[in-house]
Structures are given as structure tokens and as C-alpha cells.
Write an enzyme that holds these catalytic residues in place. Structure first.
Site, PDB file in Angstrom:
ATOM      1  CD  GLU A   1      -0.136  -1.080   3.365  1.00 46.66           C
ATOM      2  OE1 GLU A   1       0.857  -2.438   2.549  1.00 46.66           O
ATOM      3  OE2 GLU A   1       0.345  -1.611   4.836  1.00 46.66           O
TER       4      GLU A   1
ATOM      5  CG  ASP B   1      10.491  -9.918   7.274  1.00 47.01           C
ATOM      6  OD1 ASP B   1       9.660  -8.950   6.827  1.00 47.01           O
ATOM      7  OD2 ASP B   1      11.360  -9.094   6.699  1.00 47.01           O
TER       8      ASP B   1
ATOM      9  CD  GLU C   1      -1.528  -5.571   6.647  1.00 48.35           C
ATOM     10  OE1 GLU C   1      -3.045  -5.659   5.643  1.00 48.35           O
ATOM     11  OE2 GLU C   1      -0.578  -4.759   6.237  1.00 48.35           O
TER      12      GLU C   1
ATOM     13  CG  HIS D   1      -5.524  -5.213   1.630  1.00 52.37           C
ATOM     14  ND1 HIS D   1      -5.919  -6.469   2.108  1.00 52.37           N
ATOM     15  CD2 HIS D   1      -4.623  -5.426   1.770  1.00 52.37           C
ATOM     16  CE1 HIS D   1      -5.514  -6.741   3.260  1.00 52.37           C
ATOM     17  NE2 HIS D   1      -4.154  -5.637   2.851  1.00 52.37           N
ATOM     18  CD  GLU D   2      -2.440  -4.113  -1.075  1.00 50.68           C
ATOM     19  OE1 GLU D   2      -1.885  -3.188   0.139  1.00 50.68           O
ATOM     20  OE2 GLU D   2      -2.332  -5.156  -1.151  1.00 50.68           O
TER      21      GLU D   2
ATOM     22  CE1 TYR E   1      -1.548  -9.839   7.174  1.00 46.21           C
ATOM     23  CE2 TYR E   1      -2.892  -8.929   5.181  1.00 46.21           C
ATOM     24  CZ  TYR E   1      -1.385  -8.864   5.565  1.00 46.21           C
ATOM     25  OH  TYR E   1      -0.317  -8.327   4.828  1.00 46.21           O
TER      26      TYR E   1
ATOM     27  CG  HIS F   1      -3.277  -1.343   3.792  1.00 45.47           C
ATOM     28  ND1 HIS F   1      -3.516  -1.481   5.124  1.00 45.47           N
ATOM     29  CD2 HIS F   1      -3.016  -2.222   2.862  1.00 45.47           C
ATOM     30  CE1 HIS F   1      -3.283  -2.720   5.458  1.00 45.47           C
ATOM     31  NE2 HIS F   1      -3.028  -3.092   4.109  1.00 45.47           N
TER      32      HIS F   1
HETATM   33  N1  BES Z   1       0.833  -4.395   3.743  1.00 44.52           N
HETATM   34  C1  BES Z   1       1.010  -5.616   3.237  1.00 44.52           C
HETATM   35  C2  BES Z   1       1.872  -6.674   2.733  1.00 44.52           C
HETATM   36  C3  BES Z   1       2.735  -6.658   4.161  1.00 44.52           C
HETATM   37  C4  BES Z   1       2.550  -6.812   5.074  1.00 44.52           C
HETATM   38  C5  BES Z   1       3.965  -6.814   3.657  1.00 44.52           C
HETATM   39  C6  BES Z   1       3.550  -6.991   5.747  1.00 44.52           C
HETATM   40  C7  BES Z   1       4.975  -6.543   4.431  1.00 44.52           C
HETATM   41  C8  BES Z   1       4.828  -6.935   5.548  1.00 44.52           C
HETATM   42  C9  BES Z   1       0.004  -5.655   2.392  1.00 44.52           C
HETATM   43  O1  BES Z   1      -1.452  -5.025   2.113  1.00 44.52           O
HETATM   44  C10 BES Z   1      -1.087  -7.066   1.981  1.00 44.52           C
HETATM   45  O2  BES Z   1      -1.633  -7.310   3.134  1.00 44.52           O
HETATM   46  N2  BES Z   1      -0.719  -7.915   0.986  1.00 44.52           N
HETATM   47  C11 BES Z   1      -1.927  -9.446   1.010  1.00 44.52           C
HETATM   48  C12 BES Z   1      -3.117  -8.557   0.452  1.00 44.52           C
HETATM   49  C13 BES Z   1      -4.073  -9.517   0.799  1.00 44.52           C
HETATM   50  C14 BES Z   1      -4.157 -10.062   2.046  1.00 44.52           C
HETATM   51  C15 BES Z   1      -5.425  -9.377  -0.569  1.00 44.52           C
HETATM   52  C16 BES Z   1      -0.559  -9.867  -0.003  1.00 44.52           C
HETATM   53  O3  BES Z   1       0.307 -10.068  -0.669  1.00 44.52           O
HETATM   54  O4  BES Z   1      -0.729 -10.648  -0.289  1.00 44.52           O
HETATM   55 ZN    ZN Z   2      -2.318  -5.437   4.259  1.00 42.07          ZN
END
Ligand code: BES
Ligand code: ZN
Length: 611
Positions: free
Chosen positions: A272, A376, A319, A296-297, A384, A300
């Protein structure tokens, strides 16, 4: 285990913004593809908070610093760079200039390391065009420090401006508004400004030979020219999604909402980055069926980017809320049934995660303890799905969307531009609903601090699942003799989400015989499917059947596609299959240099390659 020197307020950062805080960032960097480095300087505006301190503490990781100075007087400043703590980097302590006022401007001249964990430098072969290299960043959760010295904690929010110089033929994009480019002897300068204060993890940059197409009044999609038309088609609904999000959440404050479709090695589905969401090309299903990631993004833009978790222990505030809003967008643009279908199917993913981590694992709590745990490593679908389940439960308890949505808007309005903790949300909720007797029954302690599955799972509308359940049952009961009891007619009526669900359940069931799977493939054509969600579940089903022929296909796919949501489970499946384990490990070792640091770091653990 506590890591020495990390902040008591954010266990993932060395910085101490409660003593002296960075209030604005000015970035001035040159992109050097040959050396795979960014070099230049940043200027940090700093404000002293605690009168008694004479220093500012920043996070850095593998930065090669050449000088630190007072921008006004140009005088050199003394600084100390600590020995690196693996995966957290080095604490940079800078002596503040001696002067009356409490505000300072500090300059740092430096270059990044070619292995900066927040950057991926792609060779031309890893791009669609195969002619030019490509650079992109991924700073969340704590990789900004590998690109600029900063207070790398989401507790700190700053505006930023940037001037980036790159070779002429490249387009530079950032998580900001571009306010001009200028040619400069063989190169190009691009200027950016992000006027809304953001945490460091939302600073982003991408540099490639790119094209764009207009998607709507405030949106363009950017990608390499080979895929740009496909992208324009896939994401054509962006403005509808934005408008719907605004109806739910309030005004969109970021001006522009652009999308950048990255090369396939991008490790997430989406990120996002403000003004410029990054997405994986695996969303290009050809039928717009995976656009929920864009919803989703977009969500955010309020949850995460306006109201931000104070540290990543409260990541569910980012999330969980975002998934909750994402599904509300889906409800309005598609149907309440499809919103619930997503929630229902994702509960089974959550179940798989919690079984894998262990029902008592502290990482299955909604609020986690990150002392000694790298964010990480803590990443999973718990924040989520458990998060969104909690919010659905709260919404239901207080009386449904008509009551809860005005509360949400008030919450966003109250906490916008701030960083908060779970207790801030809880206190706000309690005071907003203080007259509502139903809130007495909410067991916050269990929801927030107990491990395992959510204590209550709402009654979702599962009408879209029921059709599939019949087919699933027919298939699972079939002994593999004679003709498969599923016809092309059955398939015709299923949406891609239903096919995803169908395969999800089959992949979680007992291993199927190869013969049955061949028959299934003959009906559905899974071997040639473009939709990555379907392909992923199909390949998992095949691996579970120990279908050796498919191993090569899996390895080829995960050598190109870097999306961790697919790569990690597939590698874990390969690892579990003993006869293939070694081949999987060798494949990873041969390809890790093409991956982002975080991907290689987590896969080393998944594949038990740690020395
Ligand atoms: N912000 C996250 C991606 C992220 C989280 C990167 C933690 C690094 C550390 C992003 O918004 C996300 O949740 N992406 C998901 C989308 C899905 C839940 C619809 C993905 O990457 O799959
Ligand atoms: Zn997210």
C-alpha cells in the site's frame, strides 16, 4: 529474549523518538544500476523532545556513511555507528549541533549496500522486456533503514520530498506525487513530494523502463510495455473501488491513486505505498477476478496509512481492519454473499496457519510480543483473518454495519495522521459504545491475547460454498473408476472464487490419486490455467498426491514468481516430500540470489537450511 539496544517502545527499532524526533525528510539520491547502489544524501529535520538529551538515534542497515553534518553551518557532527545486530542493523547515534533552538537540520552523505534488504535490483533478464534492469523497494516492515538513515518505527510519521537522478530512459516512481522531471546531461532528475506525514515503511521507489495508462480521474497504471494493456484491462475498476472505499471510510486524502505492476519476483500480492500501490503481476488473471487485492491496498489508504500501528506488535490494526474494509468494498461492488464467501474460505487458511504454528504459539495471538522476534518471522495471516473476524464480531455485537460504519469513520477521523496501539482502539470503542449494553459481553482479553483460532466465528452466508460442497463431495467419494462424476456443465456455472474454494478443499483433503487428478484436469484444464490462485492450489494438490511430473513445473514457477504467499507453502510442501526435499533445497540455493533478502531469509528457515 530481548535484543540489546532496541527501543522499549518499539522492539524492532533502535530509535528513540520520545527523546528526539525526525519531523521531515529530504532525499537526494542517484540510482546506479552498475554498482547496484543508491548514493547521495538525506537531510533530516530533527526536533528535540527531551531537553536533557544531546543526540538523535536513527536506524541504519549496511549503509556506507561518508559524513554527517549540520546543514545550516555545514559543520561535521560526531556520530557513532554500533556493531550490526543481525536483521536489525546498526544504531546510529548523532551528536546534535550545539545551539539555542530545539530544531536541527542534519545531513547524512552515504551510499546503500548492493545487498540492501529493502531493495531488489533486477537484471534485465528478470524483466518482461529483457532490455533494461529494474529496481524496486519493499520497506515494510523494517527495511527502510537499509536505504536511508531514519527512525524506522511506524510511531514516527514525516512528510518527505525527494530528488532522484537516474539514466534517461528510465521512469522513477515513488510513494509520493511527482512534481516534475528534468533532463540533466544524459540523465534525468525526478522530483517528488509526499505532503501527508507517513511512517518510514511507506517510503517507496521503483525505477524501470515503464509505460502508463489512465485508469480514472486520479489513477494511472504503470508497468512494462509488454503487459501494460493487460494491466489496464485488469484494473479498470480502480475508480469504482476508490469511490466505494470513500463511501465507507471518508475522503481520500492522498490525491493520486496509481498502481505499479511489478516484475514477477515482487514478494507480496500488493503493498500500500501511498499514491502508488505496488502489485504483483500474478493478479493478471484476465478476468478481473483478483482485483480484491487492489481493494485491499485501497483500504490501507485509511487503515494503516492514515491510522497506523505504533509498532508491528499491533499489526492487526493495519491488516485486520484493512481486510475488513476490503470485504465491505466487495460487498458493495459484488454482493454480500461474495463478501461472506471470502471470509468463510479464508477461515480455513487461518486454520492451516494456526495448525502449522501450533495452537498455543504466541504468534497466533492478535497482539504479539516482538521482543526477540523479527517482524518478518511473525508475519502470517493471523493478524489478517483473526483481525477481520474480531471486527466482524464487534460489528455484529454492537448492532451491525449501520451502527459500526459511522463508528469506523469517527475512528479514522480521530486517529488520522497518528500511530496507535490496540489499547487506543479499545478505549475509543468503549467510550463510543459506552451506552450500548451489548459490549459488556466482549471478551477482549481472549480475542486479543489468547493464542489459537478466534473464539467465535460469525455465521457467514455460505450459499456460494454450498454449490461447490456438492461437487467436492462427489469428487472425493469417487473411487477413480469409470468416468469422473463432474461434467464440464458443472464447471460452467462456477466463478473463479468458487473454483479456488473447490481446489482449496480438495488440497486440504486426503491425498488424491494421480488418476483422479488427471481426470479433474481434463474437465477444468488446471494445467493451463492463468489465474495464479487456482494454479497455486492445483499445484499443491498435485504435490500432495506425490505427482512427480509436477515438481519441475512447481520449481520453474517459483523460480520466476516471488510472491511469498505461493512460494512459501509450495517450498514447504516440497520439503515435506522426502524424496524431493534435497532437490527443493538445491533449487532454492541456486536461485536465492534472485530473491529479496526477506524471501531468502524466511525460506532458509522453511527449508531448514539454517546452519
Ligand atoms: N502491507 C501488506 C504487505 C506486507 C505486510 C508487506 C507485511 C510486508 C510486511 C499488504 O497490504 C498486504 O496485506 N498484501 C496482501 C494482500 C491480500 C491480503 C489481499 C498480499 O500481499 O497478499
Ligand atoms: Zn494489507
Amino acid at each position: 529474549m530481548e535484543k540489546v539496544g532496541l527501543s522499549p517502545l518499539d522492539p524492532s527499532s533502535f530509535s528513540r523518538p520520545e527523546l528526539a524526533i525526525v519531523t521531515e525528510i529530504l532525499i537526494n539520491l542517484n540510482v546506479n544500476f552498475d554498482k547496484k547502489i543508491l548514493l547521495g544524501d538525506v537531510e533530516l529535520s530533527v526536533k528535540k523532545i527531551d531537553e536533557s538529551v544531546n543526540e538523535i538515534i536513527l536506524d541504519t542497515s549496511k549503509l556506507n556513511i561518508s559524513s554527517i553534518y549540520d546543514v545550516e553551518s555545514e559543520e561535521k557532527l560526531e556520530y557513532n555507528l554500533s556493531d550490526p545486530l543481525p536483521e536489525y542493523g546498526s544504531k546510529l547515534t548523532i551528536q546534535l549541533p550545539k545551539k539555542e533552538s530545539n530544531s536541527y537540520k542534519i545531513g547524512v552523505k552515504y551510499e546503500t549496500h548492493p545487498d540492501a534488504s529493502g531493495l531488489q535490483w533486477l537484471s534485465r533478464n528478470a524483466t518482461a522486456g529483457k532490455k533494461h534492469p529494474y529496481l524496486f523497494s519493499q520497506f515494510q516492515p523494517i527495511h527502510a533503514r537499509s536505504v536511508l538513515p531514519c527512525q524506522d518505527t511506524p510511531a514516527v510519521k514525516t512528510k518527505y520530498t525527494a530528488t532522484i537522478s537516474a539514466p534517461q530512459e528510465f521512469t522513477v516512481l515513488m510513494s509520493a506525487i511527482c512534481n516534475g522531471t528534468k533532463e540533466l546531461h544524459g540523465g534525468k532528475l525526478s522530483h517528488f513530494v509526499q505532503k501527508v506525514p507517513i511512517p518510514s515503511y511507506l517510503i517507496a521507489i521503483a525505477v524501470g523502463v515503464l509505460e502508463s495508462r489512465k485508469l480514472g480521474p486520479r489513477s494511472h497504471v504503470w508497468a512494462e510495455k509488454e503487459i501494460i494493456e493487460e494491466c489496464a484491462y485488469e484494473f479498470a475498476n480502480t475508480e469504482h473501488q476508490l469511490k466505494t472505499a470513500e463511501e465507507i471510510c471518508g475522503p481520500y486524502v492522498w490525491g493520486i491513486y496509481d498502481l505499479l505492476v511489478l516484475p514477477p519476483s515482487f514478494p507480496y500480492g500488493g503493498m500500500e505505498n501511498p499514491c502508488l500501490t505496488f502489485v504483483t503481476p500474478t493478479l493478471l488473471a484476465g478476468d478481473r477476478s483478483l482485483a480484491n487485492v487492489v481493494a485491499h491496498e485501497i483500504a490501507h489508504s485509511w487503515t494503516g496509512n492514515l491510522v497506523t500501528n505504533r509498532n508491528f506488535e499491533h499489526f492487526w490494526l493495519n491488516e485486520g481492519f484493512t481486510v475488513f474494509i476490503e470485504r465491505k468494498i466487495k460487498e458493495r461492488l459484488e454482493s454480500p454473499q461474495s463478501q461472506d464467501f471470502d471470509a468463510y474460505t479464508l477461515v480455513s487458511d487461518l486454520n492451516e496457519t494456526i495448525n502449522r504454528l501450533g495452537k498455543d504459539s504466541p504468534l497466533t495471538k492478535l497482539v504479539v510480543d516482538l521482543k526477540g522476534v523479527h517482524p518478518d518471522d511473525a508475519f502470517s495471516d493471523v493478524p489478517y483473518e483473526k483481525g477481520q473476524t474480531f471486527l466482524r464480531y464487534l460489528e455484529m455485537t454492537v448492532g451491525g454495519p449501520d451502527v459500526f460504519e459511522p463508528f469506523l469513520r469517527k475512528y479514522f477521523d480521530t486517529f488520522k495522521y497518528k500511530s496507535i496501539e490496540t489499547k487506543d482502539f479499545q478505549a475509543f470503542f468503549d467510550s463510543y459504545f459506552s451506552e450500548n449494553p451489548a459490549i459488556k459481553s466482549i471478551d477482549w482479553q481472549t480475542w486479543l491475547h489468547s493464542p489459537g483460532m478466534p473464539p467465535i466465528i460469525p455465521d457467514y452466508d455460505i450459499s456460494l460454498a454450498i454449490v461447490c460442497d456438492n461437487l467436492i463431495e462427489k469428487f472425493l467419494k469417487w473411487d477413480g473408476e469409470g468416468v469422473i462424476p463432474i461434467t464440464p456443465d458443472d464447471k460452467k456455472d462456477l466463478t473463479s472464487s468458487q473454483i479456488i474454494y473447490f481446489l482449496q478443499v480438495i488440497s486440504e483433503a486426503e491425498p488424491q490419486s494421480i488418476k483422479k487428478l488427471e481426470a479433474l484436469n481434463a474437465v477444468f484444464g488446471f494445467d493451463n490455467v492463468k489465474n495464479a490462485e487456482i494454479k497455486f492450489r492445483w499445484l499443491r494438490t498435485c504435490l500432495k498426491a506425490n505427482w512427480e511430473e509436477k515438481v519441475h513445473i512447481v520449481l520453474t514457477w517459483i523460480n520466476i514468481v516471488g510472491r511469498m504467499k505461493y512460494v512459501r507453502p509450495l517450498y514447504r510442501d516440497l520439503y515435506r516430500w522426502e524424496a524431493i526435499r534435497k532437490r527443493a533445497q538445491e533449487n532454492f540455493l541456486a536461485n536465492r540470489h534472485n530473491m529479496m533478502h526477506m524471501s531468502a531469509y524466511t525460506l532458509v528457515k522453511d527449508l531448514h537450511l539454517e546452519l
